[in-house]
Structures are given as structure tokens and as C-alpha cells.
Write a protein that holds these residues in place. Sequence first.
Motif, PDB file in Angstrom:
ATOM      1  N   UNK A  19       0.810  -1.230   0.000  1.00  0.00           N
ATOM      2  CA  UNK A  19       0.000   0.000   0.000  1.00  0.00           C
ATOM      3  C   UNK A  19       0.838   1.272   0.000  1.00  0.00           C
ATOM      4  N   UNK A  20       1.930   1.356   0.799  1.00  0.00           N
ATOM      5  CA  UNK A  20       2.695   2.612   0.821  1.00  0.00           C
ATOM      6  C   UNK A  20       3.243   3.025  -0.540  1.00  0.00           C
ATOM      7  N   UNK A  21       3.589   2.033  -1.388  1.00  0.00           N
ATOM      8  CA  UNK A  21       4.150   2.383  -2.688  1.00  0.00           C
ATOM      9  C   UNK A  21       3.082   2.949  -3.625  1.00  0.00           C
ATOM     10  N   UNK A  22       1.872   2.411  -3.570  1.00  0.00           N
ATOM     11  CA  UNK A  22       0.809   2.955  -4.411  1.00  0.00           C
ATOM     12  C   UNK A  22       0.442   4.368  -3.959  1.00  0.00           C
ATOM     13  N   UNK A  23       0.457   4.585  -2.665  1.00  0.00           N
ATOM     14  CA  UNK A  23       0.204   5.935  -2.164  1.00  0.00           C
ATOM     15  C   UNK A  23       1.345   6.868  -2.558  1.00  0.00           C
ATOM     16  N   UNK A  24       2.558   6.348  -2.569  1.00  0.00           N
ATOM     17  CA  UNK A  24       3.720   7.120  -3.019  1.00  0.00           C
ATOM     18  C   UNK A  24       3.548   7.568  -4.467  1.00  0.00           C
ATOM     19  N   UNK A  25       3.073   6.668  -5.328  1.00  0.00           N
ATOM     20  CA  UNK A  25       2.828   7.011  -6.731  1.00  0.00           C
ATOM     21  C   UNK A  25       1.746   8.083  -6.827  1.00  0.00           C
ATOM     22  N   UNK A  26       0.674   7.939  -6.041  1.00  0.00           N
ATOM     23  CA  UNK A  26      -0.401   8.931  -6.053  1.00  0.00           C
ATOM     24  C   UNK A  26       0.119  10.306  -5.636  1.00  0.00           C
ATOM     25  N   UNK A  27       1.031  10.338  -4.683  1.00  0.00           N
ATOM     26  CA  UNK A  27       1.582  11.622  -4.238  1.00  0.00           C
ATOM     27  C   UNK A  27       2.461  12.247  -5.313  1.00  0.00           C
ATOM     28  N   UNK A  28       3.216  11.427  -6.033  1.00  0.00           N
ATOM     29  CA  UNK A  28       4.008  11.957  -7.147  1.00  0.00           C
ATOM     30  C   UNK A  28       3.089  12.517  -8.228  1.00  0.00           C
ATOM     31  N   UNK A  29       1.997  11.807  -8.481  1.00  0.00           N
ATOM     32  CA  UNK A  29       1.003  12.308  -9.420  1.00  0.00           C
ATOM     33  C   UNK A  29       0.418  13.620  -8.924  1.00  0.00           C
ATOM     34  N   UNK A  30       0.130  13.702  -7.634  1.00  0.00           N
ATOM     35  CA  UNK A  30      -0.420  14.924  -7.063  1.00  0.00           C
ATOM     36  C   UNK A  30       0.487  16.123  -7.270  1.00  0.00           C
ATOM     37  N   UNK A  31       1.797  15.928  -7.150  1.00  0.00           N
ATOM     38  CA  UNK A  31       2.735  17.024  -7.369  1.00  0.00           C
ATOM     39  C   UNK A  31       2.724  17.468  -8.828  1.00  0.00           C
ATOM     40  N   UNK A  32       2.596  16.510  -9.754  1.00  0.00           N
ATOM     41  CA  UNK A  32       2.529  16.862 -11.172  1.00  0.00           C
ATOM     42  C   UNK A  32       1.251  17.638 -11.472  1.00  0.00           C
ATOM     43  N   UNK A  33       0.155  17.243 -10.840  1.00  0.00           N
ATOM     44  CA  UNK A  33      -1.108  17.963 -11.019  1.00  0.00           C
ATOM     45  C   UNK A  33      -0.994  19.386 -10.473  1.00  0.00           C
ATOM     46  N   UNK A  34      -0.356  19.536  -9.326  1.00  0.00           N
ATOM     47  CA  UNK A  34      -0.151  20.871  -8.758  1.00  0.00           C
ATOM     48  C   UNK A  34       0.644  21.751  -9.714  1.00  0.00           C
ATOM     49  N   UNK A  35       1.596  21.165 -10.433  1.00  0.00           N
ATOM     50  CA  UNK A  35       2.391  21.927 -11.398  1.00  0.00           C
ATOM     51  C   UNK A  35       1.525  22.419 -12.549  1.00  0.00           C
ATOM     52  N   UNK A  36       0.589  21.578 -12.996  1.00  0.00           N
ATOM     53  CA  UNK A  36      -0.328  22.009 -14.057  1.00  0.00           C
ATOM     54  C   UNK A  36      -1.215  23.140 -13.557  1.00  0.00           C
ATOM     55  N   UNK A  37      -1.751  22.983 -12.374  1.00  0.00           N
ATOM     56  CA  UNK A  37      -2.637  24.004 -11.822  1.00  0.00           C
ATOM     57  C   UNK A  37      -1.921  25.318 -11.560  1.00  0.00           C
ATOM     58  N   UNK A  38      -0.616  25.250 -11.347  1.00  0.00           N
ATOM     59  CA  UNK A  38       0.145  26.471 -11.067  1.00  0.00           C
ATOM     60  C   UNK A  38       0.309  27.357 -12.298  1.00  0.00           C
ATOM     61  N   UNK A  39       0.229  26.751 -13.492  1.00  0.00           N
ATOM     62  CA  UNK A  39       0.471  27.524 -14.719  1.00  0.00           C
ATOM     63  C   UNK A  39      -0.760  27.642 -15.602  1.00  0.00           C
ATOM     64  N   UNK A  40      -1.812  26.882 -15.319  1.00  0.00           N
ATOM     65  CA  UNK A  40      -3.023  26.903 -16.152  1.00  0.00           C
ATOM     66  C   UNK A  40      -4.216  27.356 -15.323  1.00  0.00           C
TER      67      UNK A  40
END
Length: 320
Positions: free
Chosen positions: A177-198
Motif C-alpha cells: 500500500x505505501x508504494x501505491x500511495x507514493x505514486x499517487x503523491x508523485x502524481x499529485x505534485x505533477x497535477x499541482x504543477x499544471x494548476x500552477x500555470x493553467x
Amino acid sequence: MCFLAFLMTVFTVVELNCENLFDTIDNGLKQDEEFLPASSHHWTPYRYWRKLNRIGQEILSCGVLGTDEVMPDIVALTEVENDSVMRDLTKRSLLRQAGYDYIVTDGPDQRGINVALLYSPFSFRLLNSRSISIPKLRDFRPTRDILYASGEIITGDTLHVFVLHAPSRSGGERATRPYRLHVARQLGMAIDSVRAVATHPRIIIAGDFNDYANDASLQFLVAKNFVDVSAEALGLHGAKGTYRYHGDWGSLDHILCNDRMAAHLVRCHINDAPFLLEEDKKYGGMKPRRTYLGPRYLGGFSDHLPLVAVFEWDKETTKH
């Protein structure tokens, strides 16, 4: 005289785990020996090309909307090996007349499994794409990259798409479970990057999460204002999930989107067309018609069924 007219435009998104779509060539840098002609799976060129055409047929069947047949606009694929496989799928299989382009990752997964995005350049004009690597956690193997793509859709807006295949539950759900949550958090950071510029972006996430809707990785994304539009998805022929294990249906595959996309959702369903199913002789009912059961070749499509999300919005046109 000039007046404005509004046409309803349909945009179809498909997510599909292909169940080990490998070529027949040995990659000395990856552990792909299981899918070679001399392996226990006897993965011959005949079986490979049959698999490609099966996947092509499966994708094409996702484009039926009511009484109209439309091409899926984007297709998120997991468990594909490499660029060679994607080229054969788009240019030499049943999909060769569909006009799809593709992008695919080349990540560190030990078996060589990657994710890909098929897209119609007529409805999704690719603007940018990149792979997002997942930092390795201690005691866990390297996992698949996340694929990011942005493209212009017919409304003139930019659609941001993320495709992922989260780590499996091999070794136990709780332990992994911790690794899947880790992947979700990495995805969350990428989404935050999109929201920061769009400003008010349109965002879709699709893939095999190896988690269910109520699990931590999915709930992490819901907390970031995403809607799991596939959470209640059902098939028209009895499927209650995209995957069946020991007689129980469940959905490890998901399509999520932010509010701006969710507002235009028409429906999300599981494509369980009869030709994608077979009788479950052990547990009763029906199950996905898969390619392999262990080393035994069954000649089917995939052990997962496709998810299909249909969106609709107004296209403003000017007439004189």
C-alpha cells in the motif's frame, strides 16, 4: 446575416489494461523472457499478431455510442512493452485505418512494462508530453513511469491527461500500500504543477491503480478535488467491475477528472460486450476472456475490461 449555432461535441476516453502486450523479441535489459517463442508461454509471432488485432477490436468496440459508431478520441493503455508494440498496434493491426498516433513511456520496470496513450490527432492535437519517473522507495522495486500529455481539443481548450499503472499487490495489499500511495503523491505534485500555470485546466487521470475506489491512493486524489467518474461504472452484460478474481468483480482500473471535466460527463461504463466475456465454469457467471491463465494460452483479449467515459460540450460555430 450572421448568427451563432451550438453543436454538441462528443469526446470519448477509454482506459484498458492490455494484459501483457509484449513483442516476441528478447530485450536483454529487461526480464521479458516469459514472452518469447521458446518460453513456457510459447509467445510466437502468430499469437502476438492475434493479440494485437484482439486489442484493436476491443478498442474499436468502445466507440459505439447509442446507435452511432464513433472513434474513441484518447485511449489510455497499460501493460504495453515498448514503442515497437505501439507502432504495430497503430500502423499494422486492425487499428491501422483509425489514424491514431501514440506516445509511450520507457520506464524502469524490471519486466519492461510501460503505459501509453493512443490519440486521434483530429480531436486531440498533441502539444506536449513527458514521462514522470517515480523515486524508488526502500525495499520496493522500480515501478512504471507516469505518462503526461497535453493537447488541444475541439473547444480550443487544453486537455491535460495522466496515464499510470501503479505497483501491484504482489506480496500483500497492506505491505504494498505505501508504494501505491507514493505514486499517487508523485502524481499529485505533477497535477499541482499544471494548476500552477493553467487557469481552470481540464484534467483527466486514467489507468490501473491496483486499488479500489475507497483505498488510500484514490482517496488522496479525491481530496485533491478529483471525481472518480468510474466508481459506479457497470457493464451492459453483467460486469460489475473491470476485473474478476475468484468469482468476485472489482475495479482496479479508474478514470478520474477534475470538476471542469466532470461537469461535461455523459456517462461512464464498462465495455463488457459479449465477445469480451466467457463463462466462468468454476465460480459461475461470466468473466473477462483473457489471453493466458498462468502459462495456458486461451487466445482471448485481456483479463481486464475497458472503461469508457463519454463527455459532451457545446461547440460554438458562426454561420453567415
